[in-house]
Design a protein around this motif. Sequence first.
Motif, PDB file in Angstrom:
ATOM      1  N   VAL A   1       0.213  -7.533  -4.016  1.00 51.49           N
ATOM      2  CA  VAL A   1      -0.765  -8.395  -3.369  1.00 51.49           C
ATOM      3  C   VAL A   1      -1.375  -7.643  -2.194  1.00 51.49           C
ATOM      4  O   VAL A   1      -0.680  -6.941  -1.455  1.00 51.49           O
ATOM      5  N   ALA A   2      -2.688  -7.802  -1.994  1.00 47.64           N
ATOM      6  CA  ALA A   2      -3.412  -7.046  -0.969  1.00 47.64           C
ATOM      7  C   ALA A   2      -2.798  -7.209   0.413  1.00 47.64           C
ATOM      8  O   ALA A   2      -2.745  -6.266   1.193  1.00 47.64           O
ATOM      9  N   ALA A   3      -2.309  -8.385   0.732  1.00 47.19           N
ATOM     10  CA  ALA A   3      -1.726  -8.610   2.059  1.00 47.19           C
ATOM     11  C   ALA A   3      -0.430  -7.815   2.250  1.00 47.19           C
ATOM     12  O   ALA A   3      -0.058  -7.513   3.376  1.00 47.19           O
ATOM     13  N   GLN A   4       0.244  -7.468   1.158  1.00 46.35           N
ATOM     14  CA  GLN A   4       1.508  -6.724   1.251  1.00 46.35           C
ATOM     15  C   GLN A   4       1.319  -5.229   1.036  1.00 46.35           C
ATOM     16  O   GLN A   4       2.280  -4.469   1.146  1.00 46.35           O
ATOM     17  N   CYS A   5       0.107  -4.792   0.724  1.00 45.64           N
ATOM     18  CA  CYS A   5      -0.140  -3.370   0.447  1.00 45.64           C
ATOM     19  C   CYS A   5       0.213  -2.461   1.620  1.00 45.64           C
ATOM     20  O   CYS A   5       0.850  -1.424   1.425  1.00 45.64           O
ATOM     21  N   PRO A   6      -0.187  -2.774   2.866  1.00 44.96           N
ATOM     22  CA  PRO A   6       0.170  -1.860   3.953  1.00 44.96           C
ATOM     23  C   PRO A   6       1.679  -1.711   4.144  1.00 44.96           C
ATOM     24  O   PRO A   6       2.181  -0.606   4.308  1.00 44.96           O
ATOM     25  N   SER A   7       2.419  -2.810   4.081  1.00 48.41           N
ATOM     26  CA  SER A   7       3.863  -2.703   4.288  1.00 48.41           C
ATOM     27  C   SER A   7       4.538  -2.001   3.120  1.00 48.41           C
ATOM     28  O   SER A   7       5.533  -1.310   3.291  1.00 48.41           O
ATOM     29  N   ALA A   8       3.998  -2.147   1.909  1.00 50.15           N
ATOM     30  CA  ALA A   8       4.569  -1.465   0.749  1.00 50.15           C
ATOM     31  C   ALA A   8       4.296   0.032   0.780  1.00 50.15           C
ATOM     32  O   ALA A   8       5.026   0.804   0.163  1.00 50.15           O
TER      33      ALA A   8
END
Length: 182
Positions: A128-135
């Motif tokens: 999910v785009a909102a989780q992309c930076p943390s992933a």
Amino acid sequence: MPHDLEQPARSLQSSQPAEARPARQVVRGSRKRPITQPGDADDRPALRLVGIGAPDMKPPTQNPTPITGATDPRWVLAVRTAEMLEGDVLPPNKRESLMRTGKVMGLSPFDSSLILAIVQDRARRGIVAAQCPSASTPQLALIPLPKQHTPWSGLTEKPGQVAMLAAGLLALQVLLIWIWLS
């Protein structure tokens, strides 16, 4: 017709060792240079060592710079990229805007493009785009931080401009004193 074309062709491989064969000379203007024969040591290109074993190279994974907070430019650009994604696609106008943002934050165009590609890759893999930076935090840590600029860093980076500025201020002071005294 030149007389060289009428002679039968000679074999390219000579039975003589390379040291015993005479070097032919090529004349170009006033310069002469020998033509090397096949098998000479000088006709092989110089090789250089690349990769992990290269003397001037180290793998980037040995020195990752962790993301320390929400103000890290790599993190800020990754979050903004995730916000602007439309599914897993980043429209060109938004990409240009993000590249300008990366430049303002001190990131090189290559590093900015790399951050955008990392976040887009995560979105294409189904995150999910909102989780992309943390992933993608481990990958973002491999990108070097931009140099921190202090107010005095300009003095050491551009001494010629500082000298010209000082000379201009000195000339202005002399002009003002001359006007005041006359």
